[in-house]
Design an enzyme around this catalytic site. Structure first.
Site, PDB file in Angstrom:
ATOM      1  N   LYS A 111     -93.171  -7.345 -44.508  1.00 37.19           N
ATOM      2  CA  LYS A 111     -92.468  -8.209 -45.461  1.00 37.19           C
ATOM      3  C   LYS A 111     -91.544  -9.127 -44.686  1.00 37.19           C
ATOM      4  O   LYS A 111     -91.084  -8.778 -43.598  1.00 37.19           O
ATOM      5  CB  LYS A 111     -91.637  -7.367 -46.445  1.00 37.19           C
ATOM      6  CG  LYS A 111     -91.307  -8.094 -47.725  1.00 37.19           C
ATOM      7  CD  LYS A 111     -92.480  -8.080 -48.680  1.00 37.19           C
ATOM      8  CE  LYS A 111     -92.169  -8.761 -49.991  1.00 37.19           C
ATOM      9  NZ  LYS A 111     -93.248  -8.518 -50.970  1.00 37.19           N
TER      10      LYS A 111
HETATM   11  N1  LIG Z   1     -96.044 -12.723 -56.860  1.00 42.40           N
HETATM   12  C1  LIG Z   1     -96.819 -11.662 -56.609  1.00 42.40           C
HETATM   13  O1  LIG Z   1     -98.045 -11.782 -56.425  1.00 42.40           O
HETATM   14  C2  LIG Z   1     -96.232 -10.283 -56.616  1.00 42.40           C
HETATM   15  C3  LIG Z   1     -97.085  -9.210 -56.319  1.00 42.40           C
HETATM   16  C4  LIG Z   1     -96.596  -7.894 -56.418  1.00 42.40           C
HETATM   17  C5  LIG Z   1     -95.269  -7.703 -56.772  1.00 42.40           C
HETATM   18  N2  LIG Z   1     -94.455  -8.760 -57.011  1.00 42.40           N
HETATM   19  C6  LIG Z   1     -93.081  -8.470 -57.422  1.00 42.40           C
HETATM   20  O2  LIG Z   1     -92.912  -8.856 -58.778  1.00 42.40           O
HETATM   21  C7  LIG Z   1     -91.559  -9.258 -59.008  1.00 42.40           C
HETATM   22  C8  LIG Z   1     -91.538 -10.677 -59.545  1.00 42.40           C
HETATM   23  O3  LIG Z   1     -92.173 -11.526 -58.610  1.00 42.40           O
HETATM   24  P1  LIG Z   1     -92.628 -13.017 -59.009  1.00 42.40           P
HETATM   25  O4  LIG Z   1     -93.511 -13.468 -57.897  1.00 42.40           O
HETATM   26  O5  LIG Z   1     -93.112 -13.045 -60.420  1.00 42.40           O
HETATM   27  O6  LIG Z   1     -91.236 -13.769 -58.883  1.00 42.40           O
HETATM   28  P2  LIG Z   1     -90.776 -15.075 -59.688  1.00 42.40           P
HETATM   29  O7  LIG Z   1     -89.600 -15.589 -58.920  1.00 42.40           O
HETATM   30  O8  LIG Z   1     -91.937 -15.986 -59.962  1.00 42.40           O
HETATM   31  O9  LIG Z   1     -90.315 -14.501 -61.133  1.00 42.40           O
HETATM   32  C9  LIG Z   1     -89.255 -13.615 -61.329  1.00 42.40           C
HETATM   33  C10 LIG Z   1     -88.737 -13.860 -62.763  1.00 42.40           C
HETATM   34  O10 LIG Z   1     -87.815 -12.825 -63.109  1.00 42.40           O
HETATM   35  C11 LIG Z   1     -86.650 -13.400 -63.687  1.00 42.40           C
HETATM   36  N3  LIG Z   1     -85.521 -12.512 -63.420  1.00 42.40           N
HETATM   37  C12 LIG Z   1     -84.861 -12.336 -62.235  1.00 42.40           C
HETATM   38  N4  LIG Z   1     -83.886 -11.412 -62.393  1.00 42.40           N
HETATM   39  C13 LIG Z   1     -83.941 -11.003 -63.693  1.00 42.40           C
HETATM   40  C14 LIG Z   1     -83.206 -10.069 -64.455  1.00 42.40           C
HETATM   41  N5  LIG Z   1     -82.218  -9.353 -63.910  1.00 42.40           N
HETATM   42  N6  LIG Z   1     -83.526  -9.912 -65.765  1.00 42.40           N
HETATM   43  C15 LIG Z   1     -84.554 -10.601 -66.322  1.00 42.40           C
HETATM   44  N7  LIG Z   1     -85.289 -11.512 -65.639  1.00 42.40           N
HETATM   45  C16 LIG Z   1     -84.982 -11.702 -64.349  1.00 42.40           C
HETATM   46  C17 LIG Z   1     -86.522 -14.762 -63.025  1.00 42.40           C
HETATM   47  O11 LIG Z   1     -85.739 -15.638 -63.814  1.00 42.40           O
HETATM   48  C18 LIG Z   1     -87.991 -15.196 -62.918  1.00 42.40           C
HETATM   49  O12 LIG Z   1     -88.435 -15.844 -64.096  1.00 42.40           O
HETATM   50  C19 LIG Z   1     -90.864  -9.046 -57.657  1.00 42.40           C
HETATM   51  O13 LIG Z   1     -90.347  -7.724 -57.623  1.00 42.40           O
HETATM   52  C20 LIG Z   1     -91.998  -9.190 -56.656  1.00 42.40           C
HETATM   53  O14 LIG Z   1     -91.698  -8.554 -55.409  1.00 42.40           O
HETATM   54  C21 LIG Z   1     -94.904 -10.048 -56.937  1.00 42.40           C
END
Ligand SMILES: NC(=O)c1ccc[n+]([C@@H]2O[C@H](COP(=O)([O-])OP(=O)(O)OC[C@H]3O[C@@H](n4cnc5c(N)ncnc54)[C@H](O)[C@@H]3O)[C@@H](O)[C@H]2O)c1
Length: 418
Positions: free
Chosen positions: A108
């Site tokens: 990471k």
């Molecule tokens: N993008 C991927 O392919 C992927 C794959 C596996 C896991 N993840 C995990 O999924 C999670 C989200 O990733 P993403 O890529 O969708 O990120 P992103 O930045 O696109 O979206 C995150 C969303 O969550 C919202 N948010 C943040 N804090 C919050 C809170 N306390 N309460 C409510 N909403 C909140 C933000 O406003 C945003 O809309 C992370 O933990 C990331 O590590 C992502």
């Protein structure tokens, strides 16, 4: 210590690792190897800002384990990025790739910055210099970054270009999550959400829930949450609530997710959406539903609210959304947990497909990608559930045990090079 376990992701992952290693009877020496990252790099990145100042940002890349193949893992930008968070996320990638049975280890990266106040030019220079600093550390056979929170296809395109300039040839397999026109894969953007839908389908079949009667609440409407909500709604689930950091929206009959996406596109928030009632931030986590799907960030389901959850299934889209203390409460309450290292592996699985396609120079249709993704998610779900049954442990411990077992086997077979 209990407080640290609810706030520090590295301490939380260590507690779960130790629990699963004990249940597995893992050799003490192997536990020492797998209980810490193999390599950690810290870089201080000088960037010429638009106003002529020079700023120096701190970035990290942690490679937890590469016994099963090249390291794989996202790159995150944010003011709260810390070495312990990056370490935890790197180790989760090792376990995820092992659960999904794809030939990668875990890594990471992160840069401490606030991407919302950086211009596009500053973001590009930051990304390019970080990539140049990592040029000997990453590569298609070494370590393959991908997007994560606050990074996207454009950031991956800059990384691919910078690495390629250093190599004096185009190397598109150095990162995944690229734009389609640069060797990205069909279906990668929606992959994590789609994988979440597939494991929900499997869990509903197992628990005899009819998707049409299944209410879903999603926290976070970013890449993972919005795609999961849209795909679940399209598959017939009733997505009744979306929670965001600035408040939630709720509609008992089911939200119109495409309309909510269009609203957020226009307004840059889900607030003010006419097709639902406004709810205070965080409230929907404990509202009645069959599936609660946290897809925002770490430590959202804690000892403070786990007792109040009204969901039948907790499907973890985010990495580390549930604390160790909450695990015990969820288990005692009989909530069926689809742990992050199983449920959100759709993203890394299609990243693997992207890497394969880049290396063979031949690209698959979206149908082929989704078909292979479903097969992988279903096989992973079945393997974790079989492990849970065989060892009489909960789904999360089973997923960790399965992953640790697979990685430990690879370490043992390779032996210790001295
Ligand atoms: N993008 C991927 O392919 C992927 C794959 C596996 C896991 N993840 C995990 O999924 C999670 C989200 O990733 P993403 O890529 O969708 O990120 P992103 O930045 O696109 O979206 C995150 C969303 O969550 C919202 N948010 C943040 N804090 C919050 C809170 N306390 N309460 C409510 N909403 C909140 C933000 O406003 C945003 O809309 C992370 O933990 C990331 O590590 C992502």
């Amino acid at each position: 210590m209990a407080e640290t376990l609810e706030t520090n992701p590295w301490a939380a992952q260590a507690a779960r690792f130790e629990m699963a290693a004990r249940a597995l009877g893992l050799d003490e020496g192997l536990a020492k190897i797998l209980g810490r990252p193999a390599r950690e790099l810290t870089v201080h990145i000088p960037v010429a800002m638009d106003d002529g100042r020079i700023e120096v940002f701190t970035g990290y890349r942690v490679q937890h384990n590469d016994a099963r193949g090249p390291c794989k893992g996202g790159l995150r930008y944010g003011p709260d990025v810390s070495p312990d968070e990056v370490r935890a996320l790197a180790s989760w990638m090792t376990w995820k790739c092992a659960v999904a049975n794809i030939p990668f280890g875990g890594a990471k990266g992160g840069i401490i910055c606030d991407p919302h106040i950086l211009s596009d030019g500053e973001l590009e220079r930051l990304t390019r210099r970080y990539t140049a600093e990592l040029a000997d550390f990453i590569g298609p056979e070494r370590d393959v970054p991908a997007p994560d929170m606050n990074t996207n296809e454009q950031v991956m395109a800059w990384m691919m270009d910078t690495y390629s300039m250093h190599q004096r040839k185009t190397v598109n397999a150095v990162v995944t999550g690229k734009p389609l026109s640069l060797g990205g894969s069909a279906g990668r953007r929606e992959a994590t959400g789609r994988g979440l839908q597939y494991v929900c389908d499997r869990a509903c079949a197992r628990l005899h829930l009819d998707p049409r009667q299944t209410r879903v609440i999603v926290q976070g409407f970013g890449n993972v949450g919005s795609n999961a909500a849209a795909l679940l709604a399209a598959a017939g689930y009733r997505v009744v609530g979306i929670d965001e950091y600035d408040g939630g929206v709720f509609h008992a009959a089911g939200l119109d997710i495409p309309a909510l996406l269009a609203h957020r596109e226009r307004q840059h928030t889900i607030q003010g959406f006419a097709g639902g009632e406004a709810r205070p931030a965080g409230e929907l986590l404990t509202a009645p539903c069959e599936i609660l799907l946290p897809a925002a960030t770490e430590n959202q389901i804690t000892s403070a609210n786990a007792g109040a959850l009204q969901a039948r299934i907790l499907c973890e889209g985010a990495n580390g959304p549930t604390t160790v203390a909450a695990d015990a409460i969820l288990e005692a309450r009989g909530i069926f947990v689809l742990p992050d290292i199983l449920a959100n592996t759709g993203g890394v699985t299609v990243s693997y497909f992207e890497w394969v396609q880049d290396r063979q120079g031949y690209f698959w249709t979206a149908e082929e990608v989704n078909h292979k993704l479903r097969a992988t998610m279903e096989a992973s779900f079945d393997a974790v559930l079989a492990y849970a049954g065989k060892h009489q442990v909960n789904n999360r411990t089973a997923a960790y045990m399965l992953a640790i077992d697979r990685v430990a086997q690879a370490v043992e077979l390779r032996g210790i090079y001295a």
